[in-house]
Scaffold this motif. Structure first.
Motif, mmCIF file in Angstrom:
data_model
loop_
_atom_site.group_PDB
_atom_site.id
_atom_site.type_symbol
_atom_site.label_atom_id
_atom_site.label_comp_id
_atom_site.label_asym_id
_atom_site.label_seq_id
_atom_site.Cartn_x
_atom_site.Cartn_y
_atom_site.Cartn_z
ATOM 1 N N ARG A 258 -0.884 -9.478 27.135
ATOM 2 C CA ARG A 258 -0.680 -10.797 27.730
ATOM 3 C C ARG A 258 -1.200 -11.905 26.813
ATOM 4 O O ARG A 258 -2.014 -11.674 25.941
ATOM 5 C CB ARG A 258 -1.328 -10.868 29.112
ATOM 6 C CG ARG A 258 -2.840 -10.815 29.119
ATOM 7 C CD ARG A 258 -3.342 -10.486 30.528
ATOM 8 N NE ARG A 258 -4.785 -10.580 30.629
ATOM 9 C CZ ARG A 258 -5.660 -9.671 30.192
ATOM 10 N NH1 ARG A 258 -5.212 -8.564 29.600
ATOM 11 N NH2 ARG A 258 -6.945 -9.852 30.348
ATOM 12 N N ARG B 34 1.059 -6.784 39.674
ATOM 13 C CA ARG B 34 0.458 -6.378 38.407
ATOM 14 C C ARG B 34 1.285 -6.978 37.291
ATOM 15 O O ARG B 34 2.451 -7.340 37.476
ATOM 16 C CB ARG B 34 0.348 -4.869 38.275
ATOM 17 C CG ARG B 34 1.627 -4.126 38.030
ATOM 18 C CD ARG B 34 1.379 -2.622 37.855
ATOM 19 N NE ARG B 34 2.581 -1.947 37.455
ATOM 20 C CZ ARG B 34 3.014 -1.813 36.208
ATOM 21 N NH1 ARG B 34 2.330 -2.326 35.216
ATOM 22 N NH2 ARG B 34 4.120 -1.165 35.927
ATOM 23 N N CYS B 35 0.664 -7.077 36.136
ATOM 24 C CA CYS B 35 1.328 -7.603 34.945
ATOM 25 C C CYS B 35 1.881 -6.431 34.143
ATOM 26 O O CYS B 35 1.135 -5.516 33.789
ATOM 27 C CB CYS B 35 0.331 -8.401 34.108
ATOM 28 S SG CYS B 35 1.026 -9.013 32.563
ATOM 29 N N CYS C 137 -3.295 -16.364 29.973
ATOM 30 C CA CYS C 137 -3.488 -15.343 31.014
ATOM 31 C C CYS C 137 -4.854 -14.675 30.871
ATOM 32 O O CYS C 137 -5.526 -14.408 31.859
ATOM 33 C CB CYS C 137 -2.379 -14.301 30.940
ATOM 34 S SG CYS C 137 -0.732 -15.006 31.179
ATOM 35 N N ARG C 138 -5.243 -14.408 29.648
ATOM 36 C CA ARG C 138 -6.558 -13.802 29.408
ATOM 37 C C ARG C 138 -7.684 -14.742 29.823
ATOM 38 O O ARG C 138 -8.727 -14.306 30.294
ATOM 39 C CB ARG C 138 -6.727 -13.448 27.936
ATOM 40 C CG ARG C 138 -5.857 -12.314 27.485
ATOM 41 C CD ARG C 138 -6.055 -12.027 25.989
ATOM 42 N NE ARG C 138 -5.115 -11.028 25.546
ATOM 43 C CZ ARG C 138 -5.248 -9.722 25.732
ATOM 44 N NH1 ARG C 138 -6.305 -9.253 26.332
ATOM 45 N NH2 ARG C 138 -4.325 -8.878 25.306
ATOM 46 N N TYR D 54 0.053 -6.348 30.672
ATOM 47 C CA TYR D 54 -1.355 -6.732 30.809
ATOM 48 C C TYR D 54 -2.133 -6.630 29.498
ATOM 49 O O TYR D 54 -2.843 -7.555 29.132
ATOM 50 C CB TYR D 54 -2.024 -5.887 31.900
ATOM 51 C CG TYR D 54 -3.430 -6.322 32.183
ATOM 52 C CD1 TYR D 54 -3.672 -7.461 32.956
ATOM 53 C CD2 TYR D 54 -4.514 -5.625 31.683
ATOM 54 C CE1 TYR D 54 -4.958 -7.882 33.214
ATOM 55 C CE2 TYR D 54 -5.815 -6.052 31.941
ATOM 56 C CZ TYR D 54 -6.020 -7.177 32.707
ATOM 57 O OH TYR D 54 -7.299 -7.598 32.954
ATOM 58 N N GLU D 55 -2.017 -5.544 28.781
ATOM 59 C CA GLU D 55 -2.760 -5.377 27.528
ATOM 60 C C GLU D 55 -2.235 -6.285 26.416
ATOM 61 O O GLU D 55 -2.921 -6.498 25.421
ATOM 62 C CB GLU D 55 -2.736 -3.918 27.067
ATOM 63 C CG GLU D 55 -3.479 -2.984 28.009
ATOM 64 C CD GLU D 55 -4.950 -3.364 28.197
ATOM 65 O OE1 GLU D 55 -5.595 -3.763 27.210
ATOM 66 O OE2 GLU D 55 -5.438 -3.273 29.330
ATOM 67 N N CYS E 217 0.676 -16.463 38.398
ATOM 68 C CA CYS E 217 1.846 -16.054 37.609
ATOM 69 C C CYS E 217 3.147 -16.610 38.183
ATOM 70 O O CYS E 217 4.194 -16.546 37.528
ATOM 71 C CB CYS E 217 1.936 -14.537 37.562
ATOM 72 S SG CYS E 217 0.442 -13.731 36.991
#
Length: 125
Positions: free
Chosen positions: A78, A71-72, A82-83, A75-76, A14
C-alpha cells in the motif's frame, strides 16, 4: 495492523478520501511497491489509487463491505498515505480523518484511546 484493529470491520477511509501520492511509489519506479495497474496519474508527479478520484470514492484495492468486514488486497504494498493514516485512538492519538470517514458512512465514532492523556481540571481554592 493488530488483530484488535477496528480497520478490519471498517474500511471507511478507503471509501471516503482520494489516496494520492508521489508516482515514485508505484512499481514502475525503482524501489516502488504500489501496483501501477491499480493507480491513475493525476499530475506529472502524483498518482492516486483507482476509484479514489471520484465524487463517491472507493479504492480499487478495498475488498469487502464498509462497516462490516474489509481488507486491503495490496496491504503489504500500500501507498504512504495508507501506511500513515491512523485509526482514531491508535497509539493514543486522535484521528479526526478517521472519525470523519466513519461518520460519512453512518458508522459510530471510535472511542478515545485509554492511552490518550486526559486533561484534569485545576480547581482553584
Amino acid at each position: 495492523m493488530s488483530e484488535q484493529s477496528p480497520c478490519l470491520n471498517c474500511g471507511a477511509c478507503c471509501a471516503t478520501f482520494r489516496v494520492s501520492f508521489y508516482w515514485g511509489e508505484t512499481d514502475s519506479a525503482p524501489g516502488g511497491d504500489v501496483p501501477t495497474q491499480l493507480t491513475e496519474q493525476i499530475s506529472p508527479y502524483r498518482a492516486c489509487m483507482q476509484g479514489t478520484n471520484q465524487p463517491k470514492p472507493r479504492c480499487v484495492a478495498l475488498l469487502g463491505t464498509v462497516g462490516e468486514g474489509t481488507r486491503c488486497s495490496i496491504y503489504e504494498k500500500r501507498s504512504s498515505p495508507c501506511r500513515d493514516f491512523p485509526y482514531h485512538g491508535e497509539n493514543g492519538v486522535d484521528s479526526p480523518g478517521c472519525q470523519q470517514a466513519r461518520a460519512a458512512h453512518g458508522l459510530p465514532p471510535l472511542p478515545d484511546s485509554p492511552l490518550r492523556p486526559r486533561l484534569v481540571p485545576i480547581i482553584a481554592a
